[in-house]
Motif scaffolding. Structure first.
Motif, PDB file in Angstrom:
ATOM      1  N   ALA A 113      -4.327  -7.103   7.168  1.00 47.24           N
ATOM      2  CA  ALA A 113      -4.234  -6.095   6.101  1.00 47.24           C
ATOM      3  C   ALA A 113      -3.059  -6.373   5.174  1.00 47.24           C
ATOM      4  CB  ALA A 113      -4.111  -4.697   6.701  1.00 47.24           C
ATOM      5  N   LEU A 125      -3.677  -9.795   3.209  1.00 42.99           N
ATOM      6  CA  LEU A 125      -4.649  -9.657   2.111  1.00 42.99           C
ATOM      7  C   LEU A 125      -4.119  -8.775   0.984  1.00 42.99           C
ATOM      8  CD1 LEU A 125      -8.125  -9.360   3.900  1.00 42.99           C
ATOM      9  CD2 LEU A 125      -7.239 -11.268   2.553  1.00 42.99           C
ATOM     10  N   THR A 126      -3.345  -7.767   1.328  1.00 45.87           N
ATOM     11  CA  THR A 126      -2.769  -6.887   0.298  1.00 45.87           C
ATOM     12  C   THR A 126      -1.783  -7.663  -0.569  1.00 45.87           C
ATOM     13  OG1 THR A 126      -3.062  -4.938   1.676  1.00 45.87           O
ATOM     14  CG2 THR A 126      -1.457  -4.768  -0.102  1.00 45.87           C
ATOM     15  N   GLY A 164      -3.720  -9.997  -2.690  1.00 46.86           N
ATOM     16  CA  GLY A 164      -4.413  -9.239  -3.733  1.00 46.86           C
ATOM     17  C   GLY A 164      -3.484  -8.847  -4.871  1.00 46.86           C
ATOM     18  N   CYS A 203      -1.601   0.053   2.529  1.00 50.90           N
ATOM     19  CA  CYS A 203      -2.075  -1.144   1.815  1.00 50.90           C
ATOM     20  C   CYS A 203      -2.944  -0.759   0.619  1.00 50.90           C
ATOM     21  CB  CYS A 203      -2.834  -2.065   2.763  1.00 50.90           C
ATOM     22  SG  CYS A 203      -1.763  -2.875   3.980  1.00 50.90           S
ATOM     23  N   THR A 204      -3.800   0.238   0.778  1.00 53.45           N
ATOM     24  CA  THR A 204      -4.634   0.706  -0.330  1.00 53.45           C
ATOM     25  C   THR A 204      -3.763   1.281  -1.445  1.00 53.45           C
ATOM     26  OG1 THR A 204      -6.438   1.195   1.213  1.00 53.45           O
ATOM     27  CG2 THR A 204      -6.542   2.249  -0.955  1.00 53.45           C
ATOM     28  N   LEU A 264      -2.212  -1.502  -3.411  1.00 49.24           N
ATOM     29  CA  LEU A 264      -3.196  -2.120  -4.316  1.00 49.24           C
ATOM     30  C   LEU A 264      -3.459  -1.238  -5.538  1.00 49.24           C
ATOM     31  CD1 LEU A 264      -5.647  -3.557  -1.645  1.00 49.24           C
ATOM     32  CD2 LEU A 264      -4.288  -4.898  -3.280  1.00 49.24           C
ATOM     33  N   MET A 282      -9.231  -5.679  -7.203  1.00 45.23           N
ATOM     34  CA  MET A 282      -8.687  -5.686  -5.843  1.00 45.23           C
ATOM     35  C   MET A 282      -9.042  -4.428  -5.053  1.00 45.23           C
ATOM     36  SD  MET A 282      -7.406  -8.554  -5.554  1.00 45.23           S
ATOM     37  CE  MET A 282      -7.758  -9.681  -6.883  1.00 45.23           C
ATOM     38  N   TYR A 283      -9.694  -3.471  -5.714  1.00 48.34           N
ATOM     39  CA  TYR A 283     -10.023  -2.222  -5.022  1.00 48.34           C
ATOM     40  C   TYR A 283     -11.147  -2.404  -4.005  1.00 48.34           C
ATOM     41  CZ  TYR A 283      -7.056   0.015  -8.516  1.00 48.34           C
ATOM     42  OH  TYR A 283      -5.997   0.370  -9.311  1.00 48.34           O
ATOM     43  N   LEU A 309     -10.799  -4.645  -1.679  1.00 46.86           N
ATOM     44  CA  LEU A 309     -10.096  -5.034  -0.443  1.00 46.86           C
ATOM     45  C   LEU A 309     -10.012  -3.905   0.590  1.00 46.86           C
ATOM     46  CD1 LEU A 309      -7.227  -7.387  -1.675  1.00 46.86           C
ATOM     47  CD2 LEU A 309      -9.266  -7.997  -0.370  1.00 46.86           C
ATOM     48  N   LEU A 347     -13.208  -3.803   2.486  1.00 44.89           N
ATOM     49  CA  LEU A 347     -13.321  -4.936   3.405  1.00 44.89           C
ATOM     50  C   LEU A 347     -12.410  -4.753   4.619  1.00 44.89           C
ATOM     51  CD1 LEU A 347     -13.406  -7.901   0.836  1.00 44.89           C
ATOM     52  CD2 LEU A 347     -15.335  -6.865   2.057  1.00 44.89           C
ATOM     53  N   LEU A 348     -11.203  -4.238   4.386  1.00 41.99           N
ATOM     54  CA  LEU A 348     -10.276  -3.991   5.497  1.00 41.99           C
ATOM     55  C   LEU A 348     -10.812  -2.920   6.439  1.00 41.99           C
ATOM     56  CD1 LEU A 348      -6.826  -4.115   3.653  1.00 41.99           C
ATOM     57  CD2 LEU A 348      -7.729  -5.787   5.284  1.00 41.99           C
TER      58      LEU A 348
END
Length: 200
Positions: free
Chosen positions: A59, A62-63, A66, A141-142, A145, A153-154, A156, A159-160
């Motif tokens: 997480a 990837l963040t 991103g 993480c959200t 982003l 990137m929203y 991600l 997906l997470l």
């Protein structure tokens, strides 16, 4: 020598007098507990980390990627100046909610005590989400982003969330079902895996 023989005979006679008592008592106990459902409680500590390090690393990794790639090259076109302030506000709210869940799970609920005693935590924040620490990571993480502001990137967080769902289904949930049985099955039916909302 006769004294020893007399004592030995006395002990044997005494023992024969109570010979059937132990068997009767044992049978009585067996009969009594045969009617009751006896549940053995496993008090061994639970695993400390579970799927957390894997999910946390994926997480956060990837963040960061991103955020970085969302501002360079062809993906930077996803940054919107029109909705910049609302994205920052939404991101800040998500981060605050994530930090609140983290604190509620670790400090307020005292999850370390549950882990070390081998008990299932179902109160406090755990009454709203079965995995508040993972939910906190996802929310933080959200939020990051959203603050970065690239709409590409929203995807991600979705997906997470999917990755976390599969990870928990394959790792922690089978272990907890094996350990707690019906208690965990009822808890699963009552409380969401990640999203902190009560089930209808």
């Amino acid at each position: 020598m006769a004294d020893i023989k007399d004592r030995l005979k006395s002990v044997i006679d005494e023992d024969e007098k109570y010979e059937g008592v132990d068997d009767d008592l044992l049978q009585e106990l067996e009969d009594e507990f045969a009617e009751r459902k006896v549940v053995k409680v496993d008090s061994r500590p639970l695993p400390t980390y579970g799927a957390g390090p894997v999910f946390g690393a994926v997480a956060i990794g990837l963040t960061v990627l991103g955020i970085v790639f969302g501002h360079i090259g062809p993906l930077k076109g996803g940054v919107s100046s029109t909705f910049r302030i609302p994205y920052i506000v939404i991101g800040a709210i998500l981060i605050i909610v994530g930090l609140f869940m983290w604190k509620s799970a670790i400090v307020d609920a005292g999850i370390d005590e549950y882990i070390s005693s081998g008990k299932l935590a179902t109160t406090g924040i755990y009454a709203y989400t079965r995995n508040p620490i993972y939910a906190a990571i996802l929310f933080i993480c959200t939020g990051a982003l959203f603050i970065s502001g690239n709409v590409y990137m929203y995807v991600l967080p979705i997906l997470l969330w999917a990755f976390l769902t599969i990870l928990l289904q394959k790792t922690e949930e089978p272990i907890l079902l094996g350990r707690f049985g019906d208690e965990f099955a009822r808890y699963m039916r009552r409380v969401n895996r990640v999203i902190p909302l009560k089930k209808a």
